[in-house]
Design a protein around this motif. Structure first.
Motif, PDB file in Angstrom:
ATOM      1  N   MET A   1       0.854  -1.164   0.000  1.00  0.00           N
ATOM      2  CA  MET A   1       0.000   0.000   0.000  1.00  0.00           C
ATOM      3  C   MET A   1       0.899   1.224   0.000  1.00  0.00           C
ATOM      4  SD  MET A   1      -2.651   0.795   3.062  1.00  0.00           S
ATOM      5  CE  MET A   1      -1.686   0.416   4.501  1.00  0.00           C
ATOM      6  N   THR A   2       0.604   2.149  -0.919  1.00  0.00           N
ATOM      7  CA  THR A   2       1.387   3.376  -1.006  1.00  0.00           C
ATOM      8  C   THR A   2       0.455   4.562  -0.911  1.00  0.00           C
ATOM      9  OG1 THR A   2       1.211   3.419  -3.401  1.00  0.00           O
ATOM     10  CG2 THR A   2       3.150   2.314  -2.475  1.00  0.00           C
ATOM     11  N   ARG A   3       0.996   5.632  -0.483  1.00  0.00           N
ATOM     12  CA  ARG A   3       0.202   6.853  -0.364  1.00  0.00           C
ATOM     13  C   ARG A   3       0.681   7.836  -1.424  1.00  0.00           C
ATOM     14  NH1 ARG A   3       0.441  11.286   4.058  1.00  0.00           N
ATOM     15  NH2 ARG A   3      -1.246  12.564   3.327  1.00  0.00           N
ATOM     16  N   ALA A   4      -0.247   8.328  -2.194  1.00  0.00           N
ATOM     17  CA  ALA A   4       0.095   9.317  -3.208  1.00  0.00           C
ATOM     18  C   ALA A   4       0.275  10.672  -2.550  1.00  0.00           C
ATOM     19  CB  ALA A   4      -1.021   9.386  -4.248  1.00  0.00           C
ATOM     20  N   HIS A   5       1.004  11.523  -3.191  1.00  0.00           N
ATOM     21  CA  HIS A   5       1.198  12.893  -2.732  1.00  0.00           C
ATOM     22  C   HIS A   5       1.730  12.943  -1.297  1.00  0.00           C
ATOM     23  CE1 HIS A   5      -0.894  14.015  -6.332  1.00  0.00           C
ATOM     24  NE2 HIS A   5      -1.924  13.304  -5.970  1.00  0.00           N
ATOM     25  N   GLU A   6       2.874  12.375  -1.073  1.00  0.00           N
ATOM     26  CA  GLU A   6       3.432  12.314   0.275  1.00  0.00           C
ATOM     27  C   GLU A   6       3.683  13.688   0.889  1.00  0.00           C
ATOM     28  OE1 GLU A   6       3.775   9.788   2.317  1.00  0.00           O
ATOM     29  OE2 GLU A   6       3.032   8.391   0.843  1.00  0.00           O
ATOM     30  N   GLU A   7       3.726  14.746   0.042  1.00  0.00           N
ATOM     31  CA  GLU A   7       3.987  16.062   0.617  1.00  0.00           C
ATOM     32  C   GLU A   7       2.807  16.585   1.433  1.00  0.00           C
ATOM     33  OE1 GLU A   7       2.115  16.801  -3.388  1.00  0.00           O
ATOM     34  OE2 GLU A   7       3.674  15.494  -2.659  1.00  0.00           O
ATOM     35  N   LEU A  83      -7.342  17.201   4.645  1.00  0.00           N
ATOM     36  CA  LEU A  83      -8.553  16.656   5.251  1.00  0.00           C
ATOM     37  C   LEU A  83      -8.785  15.186   4.880  1.00  0.00           C
ATOM     38  CD1 LEU A  83     -10.917  19.710   4.679  1.00  0.00           C
ATOM     39  CD2 LEU A  83      -9.901  18.975   6.834  1.00  0.00           C
ATOM     40  N   VAL A  84      -8.300  14.793   3.710  1.00  0.00           N
ATOM     41  CA  VAL A  84      -8.530  13.446   3.180  1.00  0.00           C
ATOM     42  C   VAL A  84      -7.190  12.834   2.794  1.00  0.00           C
ATOM     43  CG1 VAL A  84      -9.521  12.199   1.197  1.00  0.00           C
ATOM     44  CG2 VAL A  84     -10.850  13.963   2.344  1.00  0.00           C
ATOM     45  N   THR A  85      -7.080  11.536   2.979  1.00  0.00           N
ATOM     46  CA  THR A  85      -5.894  10.819   2.533  1.00  0.00           C
ATOM     47  C   THR A  85      -6.304   9.818   1.462  1.00  0.00           C
ATOM     48  OG1 THR A  85      -3.959   9.570   3.240  1.00  0.00           O
ATOM     49  CG2 THR A  85      -5.994   9.051   4.336  1.00  0.00           C
ATOM     50  N   ARG A  86      -5.443   9.635   0.501  1.00  0.00           N
ATOM     51  CA  ARG A  86      -5.697   8.749  -0.639  1.00  0.00           C
ATOM     52  C   ARG A  86      -4.689   7.618  -0.582  1.00  0.00           C
ATOM     53  NH1 ARG A  86      -3.416   9.026  -6.136  1.00  0.00           N
ATOM     54  NH2 ARG A  86      -4.956   8.179  -7.586  1.00  0.00           N
ATOM     55  N   THR A  87      -5.178   6.380  -0.655  1.00  0.00           N
ATOM     56  CA  THR A  87      -4.298   5.222  -0.631  1.00  0.00           C
ATOM     57  C   THR A  87      -4.490   4.443  -1.918  1.00  0.00           C
ATOM     58  OG1 THR A  87      -4.549   5.108   1.769  1.00  0.00           O
ATOM     59  CG2 THR A  87      -3.617   3.182   0.687  1.00  0.00           C
ATOM     60  N   VAL A  88      -3.370   4.183  -2.619  1.00  0.00           N
ATOM     61  CA  VAL A  88      -3.403   3.434  -3.866  1.00  0.00           C
ATOM     62  C   VAL A  88      -2.802   2.062  -3.603  1.00  0.00           C
ATOM     63  CG1 VAL A  88      -2.619   3.368  -6.263  1.00  0.00           C
ATOM     64  CG2 VAL A  88      -3.107   5.567  -5.185  1.00  0.00           C
ATOM     65  N   TYR A  89      -3.518   1.016  -3.989  1.00  0.00           N
ATOM     66  CA  TYR A  89      -3.025  -0.348  -3.834  1.00  0.00           C
ATOM     67  C   TYR A  89      -2.528  -0.840  -5.186  1.00  0.00           C
ATOM     68  CZ  TYR A  89      -5.417  -0.165   0.636  1.00  0.00           C
ATOM     69  OH  TYR A  89      -5.808   0.186   1.889  1.00  0.00           O
ATOM     70  N   ALA A  90      -1.370  -1.469  -5.180  1.00  0.00           N
ATOM     71  CA  ALA A  90      -0.747  -1.969  -6.418  1.00  0.00           C
ATOM     72  C   ALA A  90      -1.427  -3.275  -6.811  1.00  0.00           C
ATOM     73  CB  ALA A  90       0.742  -2.155  -6.221  1.00  0.00           C
ATOM     74  N   GLU A  91      -2.587  -3.163  -7.394  1.00  0.00           N
ATOM     75  CA  GLU A  91      -3.361  -4.305  -7.856  1.00  0.00           C
ATOM     76  C   GLU A  91      -3.805  -4.034  -9.280  1.00  0.00           C
ATOM     77  OE1 GLU A  91      -6.723  -4.410  -5.242  1.00  0.00           O
ATOM     78  OE2 GLU A  91      -5.549  -5.064  -3.512  1.00  0.00           O
ATOM     79  N   PRO A  94      -6.181  -1.184 -10.496  1.00  0.00           N
ATOM     80  CA  PRO A  94      -5.757  -0.448  -9.302  1.00  0.00           C
ATOM     81  C   PRO A  94      -6.940  -0.141  -8.385  1.00  0.00           C
ATOM     82  CG  PRO A  94      -5.126   0.724 -11.312  1.00  0.00           C
ATOM     83  CD  PRO A  94      -5.914  -0.459 -11.715  1.00  0.00           C
ATOM     84  N   ARG A  95      -6.696  -0.203  -7.098  1.00  0.00           N
ATOM     85  CA  ARG A  95      -7.720   0.116  -6.105  1.00  0.00           C
ATOM     86  C   ARG A  95      -7.267   1.371  -5.378  1.00  0.00           C
ATOM     87  NH1 ARG A  95      -8.597  -2.572  -0.555  1.00  0.00           N
ATOM     88  NH2 ARG A  95      -6.705  -3.653  -1.161  1.00  0.00           N
ATOM     89  N   VAL A  96      -8.140   2.363  -5.316  1.00  0.00           N
ATOM     90  CA  VAL A  96      -7.836   3.624  -4.647  1.00  0.00           C
ATOM     91  C   VAL A  96      -8.907   3.856  -3.593  1.00  0.00           C
ATOM     92  CG1 VAL A  96      -7.487   6.106  -4.937  1.00  0.00           C
ATOM     93  CG2 VAL A  96      -6.828   4.544  -6.764  1.00  0.00           C
TER      94      VAL A  96
END
Length: 129
Positions: A1-7, A83-91, A94-96
């Motif tokens: 699981m990775t998080r986009a836009h780490e900044e 306010l919101v976090t987005r998680t992208v799964y390497a599948e 893709p699942r977000v």
């Protein structure tokens, strides 16, 4: 699981200090309201309250009338504002998933209070339909 836009991070740390003047208080509230400005942001936030995790396609089904472009745009802005976090799964495919950050979740009581306040508005109040 990775998080986009780490900044994108959490809100600045620090203790709440009451604004020194009514003007400063108004300015601070105005800045907070700007974070939720937009036709769909409040709908999106209410979909996520309670610790819910929502996929993009679930938002599309839950919010009739919103285009994919507008949904993506509003989610990006909420993510940028912390306010919101987005998680992208390497599948494949893709699942977000989207969820509120702790700071976003802390907004729930304030909006619930505002909702309660609006429900108590007298029937004879101007602009009341």
């Amino acid at each position: 699981m990775t998080r986009a836009h780490e900044e994108v991070g959490d809100p600045p740390a620090g203790k709440y200090e009451a604004p020194p003047t009514p003007e400063a208080a108004a300015e601070r509230v105005e800045e907070a309201l700007k974070l939720m400005e937009g036709r769909w942001k409040l709908v999106i936030l209410f979909q996520l309250f309670g610790g819910r995790v929502v996929r993009f396609s679930e938002f599309e089904r839950a919010i009739p009338g919103i285009s994919q472009k507008m949904l993506a745009q509003q989610l990006r802005q909420l993510e940028r504002d912390g306010l919101v976090t987005r998680t992208v799964y390497a599948e494949v495919p893709p699942r977000v998933e989207y969820r509120l950050t702790p700071w976003g979740q802390s907004l729930c009581p304030a909006l619930e209070g505002l909702l309660r306040w609006a429900a108590e508005q007298p029937v004879s109040a101007p602009g009341r339909v």
